[in-house]
Write an enzyme that holds these catalytic residues in place. Structure first.
Site, PDB file in Angstrom:
ATOM      1  N   GLY A  42       0.837  -1.189   0.000  1.00  0.00           N
ATOM      2  CA  GLY A  42       0.000   0.000   0.000  1.00  0.00           C
ATOM      3  C   GLY A  42       0.872   1.238   0.000  1.00  0.00           C
ATOM      4  O   GLY A  42       1.601   1.484   0.966  1.00  0.00           O
ATOM      5  N   LEU A  43       0.816   2.008  -1.064  1.00  0.00           N
ATOM      6  CA  LEU A  43       1.689   3.180  -1.225  1.00  0.00           C
ATOM      7  C   LEU A  43       0.881   4.469  -1.131  1.00  0.00           C
ATOM      8  O   LEU A  43      -0.031   4.693  -1.929  1.00  0.00           O
ATOM      9  CB  LEU A  43       2.406   3.132  -2.571  1.00  0.00           C
ATOM     10  CG  LEU A  43       3.529   2.103  -2.722  1.00  0.00           C
ATOM     11  CD1 LEU A  43       3.969   2.021  -4.169  1.00  0.00           C
ATOM     12  CD2 LEU A  43       4.708   2.466  -1.834  1.00  0.00           C
ATOM     13  N   SER A  44       1.234   5.317  -0.172  1.00  0.00           N
ATOM     14  CA  SER A  44       0.567   6.609  -0.023  1.00  0.00           C
ATOM     15  C   SER A  44       1.316   7.723  -0.732  1.00  0.00           C
ATOM     16  O   SER A  44       0.776   8.808  -0.937  1.00  0.00           O
ATOM     17  CB  SER A  44       0.444   6.959   1.460  1.00  0.00           C
ATOM     18  OG  SER A  44       1.735   7.162   2.025  1.00  0.00           O
ATOM     19  N   GLY A  45       2.576   7.457  -1.059  1.00  0.00           N
ATOM     20  CA  GLY A  45       3.428   8.497  -1.626  1.00  0.00           C
ATOM     21  C   GLY A  45       4.342   9.119  -0.599  1.00  0.00           C
ATOM     22  O   GLY A  45       5.137  10.003  -0.918  1.00  0.00           O
ATOM     23  N   GLY A  46       4.255   8.649   0.659  1.00  0.00           N
ATOM     24  CA  GLY A  46       5.123   9.142   1.719  1.00  0.00           C
ATOM     25  C   GLY A  46       6.377   8.296   1.855  1.00  0.00           C
ATOM     26  O   GLY A  46       6.514   7.239   1.231  1.00  0.00           O
ATOM     27  N   ASP A  48       7.459   6.500   4.412  1.00  0.00           N
ATOM     28  CA  ASP A  48       7.320   5.223   5.107  1.00  0.00           C
ATOM     29  C   ASP A  48       6.898   4.101   4.161  1.00  0.00           C
ATOM     30  O   ASP A  48       7.512   3.031   4.132  1.00  0.00           O
ATOM     31  CB  ASP A  48       6.314   5.352   6.255  1.00  0.00           C
ATOM     32  CG  ASP A  48       6.774   6.320   7.331  1.00  0.00           C
ATOM     33  OD1 ASP A  48       7.998   6.433   7.541  1.00  0.00           O
ATOM     34  OD2 ASP A  48       5.920   6.965   7.966  1.00  0.00           O
ATOM     35  N   LEU A  68      -4.508   4.021  -3.186  1.00  0.00           N
ATOM     36  CA  LEU A  68      -5.939   4.305  -3.148  1.00  0.00           C
ATOM     37  C   LEU A  68      -6.186   5.754  -3.534  1.00  0.00           C
ATOM     38  O   LEU A  68      -5.547   6.663  -2.993  1.00  0.00           O
ATOM     39  CB  LEU A  68      -6.495   4.046  -1.749  1.00  0.00           C
ATOM     40  CG  LEU A  68      -6.433   2.604  -1.247  1.00  0.00           C
ATOM     41  CD1 LEU A  68      -6.891   2.545   0.207  1.00  0.00           C
ATOM     42  CD2 LEU A  68      -7.276   1.685  -2.106  1.00  0.00           C
ATOM     43  N   CYS A 129     -10.966   3.891   8.751  1.00  0.00           N
ATOM     44  CA  CYS A 129     -10.435   3.954   7.388  1.00  0.00           C
ATOM     45  C   CYS A 129      -9.513   2.766   7.124  1.00  0.00           C
ATOM     46  O   CYS A 129      -9.561   2.150   6.053  1.00  0.00           O
ATOM     47  CB  CYS A 129      -9.691   5.264   7.173  1.00  0.00           C
ATOM     48  SG  CYS A 129      -9.214   5.576   5.457  1.00  0.00           S
ATOM     49  N   GLY A 154       3.433   0.784   5.454  1.00  0.00           N
ATOM     50  CA  GLY A 154       4.500   1.473   6.167  1.00  0.00           C
ATOM     51  C   GLY A 154       4.164   1.822   7.598  1.00  0.00           C
ATOM     52  O   GLY A 154       4.768   2.736   8.166  1.00  0.00           O
ATOM     53  N   CYS A 239      -6.101  13.745   6.967  1.00  0.00           N
ATOM     54  CA  CYS A 239      -6.081  13.989   5.519  1.00  0.00           C
ATOM     55  C   CYS A 239      -7.233  14.879   5.076  1.00  0.00           C
ATOM     56  O   CYS A 239      -7.077  15.689   4.159  1.00  0.00           O
ATOM     57  CB  CYS A 239      -6.103  12.670   4.762  1.00  0.00           C
ATOM     58  SG  CYS A 239      -7.604  11.685   4.966  1.00  0.00           S
TER      59      CYS A 239
END
Length: 406
Positions: A42-46, A48, A68, A129, A154, A239
């Site tokens: 799972g990649l948020s772009g941060g 971690d 997501l 969430c 992360g 967020c």
């Protein structure tokens, strides 16, 4: 939406740099994990989640990134996050998949969050969430579309897998379940509090590579690997607040102003407000009233649209009721149990006696048929309905639920 390289790209992770001691330990453990070494991250772009993917790639895993799409617009959960996540996947030479989760996020998070504020609560959306929007949907999508049965994120937390259930000291009649959720080793970054709602089925399939790293080590590892997100600052707000500019702006978009009274605890009228959603238990600043001593919010009455305030001495309680409980690492207690309770993220756990009580109909319908009373050994300031109360024994997260009231 899927962005997959036509030909498998080569990762641009530098080969000449030596991992930190912490990084070496993580790589060793990742290489030693039993079973198929194919996984969705799972990649948020941060930084971690970026490092999580990078370490798995470096350890020889077959990795595919999933991001997501939660909201339209700018912000870490929106366009900015998608762009950074795509860039990381390009750098690591792995496919990147984007799941449009906007409808689910609107239904499960935004609508329930607004409803909670209208009812005078201060909801904690992150745990919900994780359960409804992130872990379960990503696992389901990855298995159906990619044939992947594992996911990594992360988060700073750990999982301990047992061959057989065992006993623990806090409640001798209770068994620990096979997959224990543990605190992350970095006490200042531990995120297990937000993961209390995960099921055994999810924990069986999840890996948290950063659970044994400190945040400073994460930055060092990200710099060693020369990740493009290595210096990206952490998001400091929810967020939704980041997306709308502030939590007030978010609430104003969904809730119309409704004037009401601000009363002292003895019934004296002190002023007016334009919506109970702008107040939370324990709040002192921004009340819009003047008084001879500092006052705190001690009650929010949705039925009368009133906000009750009092001196700090009246803002503490020694008990509360918790509902919608998910027992993570143990079977539900049937008797009184001494637990360590964390009432908010990064707060110090406090001792309390947990007494099981009859569940509400809504909890049964939501497959969370557990409630309890908590009697604290000392009074606690600003116990806030809507927030999560999470139960621990040492590093083991036993379970958690939502504070209903006193």
């Amino acid at each position: 939406m899927t962005i997959t390289p036509k030909n498998k790209r080569t990762s641009s992770i530098p080969k000449s740099q030596t991992a930190t001691i912490g990084g070496e330990e993580v790589l060793k453990k990742l290489k030693g994990v039993e079973g198929d070494h194919s996984i969705a991250v799972g990649l948020s772009g941060g930084v971690d989640s970026s490092l999580t993917a990078a370490l798995l790639v470096e350890a020889g895993w077959n990795v595919e990134g999933i991001t997501l799409w939660l909201m339209s617009g700018k912000g870490s959960c929106c366009t900015d996050g998608l762009v950074d996540a795509a860039g990381i996947c390009e750098q690591l030479g792995i496919p990147h998949h984007v799941i449009d989760a906007r409808e689910t996020f609107q239904r499960e998070i935004i609508e329930s969050l607004v409803k909670g504020y209208q009812e005078g609560m201060t909801p904690s959306p992150c745990s919900k969430c994780n359960r409804f929007v992130k872990f379960s949907p990503i696992l389901e999508w990855a298995e159906q579309n990619l044939g992947l049965k594992r996911i990594a994120t992360g988060h700073y937390a750990r999982i301990k897998h047992l061959q057989e259930p065992i006993k623990i000291s806090s409640a001798k009649e209770n068994q620990i379940r096979r997959h224990q959720l543990l605190r992350g080793l970095d006490q200042n970054k531990d995120q297990s509090y937000f993961l209390y709602d995960l099921s055994q089925e999810i924990l069986e399939k999840v890996i948290f590579p950063l659970g044994e790293l400190k945040k400073a080590d994460t930055r060092k590892e990200a710099s060693r690997i020369e990740l493009r997100t290595a210096e990206k600052p952490e998001s400091q707000d929810l967020c939704l607040a980041e997306h709308h500019g502030s939590m007030k702006a978010f609430l104003d978009e969904y809730i119309s102003p409704r004037n009401g009274e601000i009363l002292l605890s003895n019934g004296q009228l002190l002023g007016q407000h334009d919506g109970i959603e702008h107040f939370t238990i324990g709040q002192r600043k921004g009340l819009g009233i003047a008084w001879k001593e500092p006052l705190h919010v001690i009650e929010i009455q949705s039925s009368t649209n009133r906000v009750i305030v009092a001196p700090r001495s009246e803002a503490s309680r020694d008990n509360c009721t918790v509902g919608s409980i998910n027992w993570v690492s143990i079977e539900p207690p049937s008797k009184k149990t001494i637990v360590e309770v964390q009432l908010r993220y990064r707060s110090k756990p406090v001792l309390a006696t947990l007494t099981p009580i009859k569940p509400l109909k809504k909890d049964i319908e939501n497959d969370r048929p557990y409630r309890c009373n908590l009697q604290f050994q000392s009074e606690q300031f600003s116990i806030t309905p809507g927030q999560a109360a999470v139960f621990y024994e040492g590093e083991i997260l036993l379970g958690g639920g939502i504070i209903e009231g006193n």
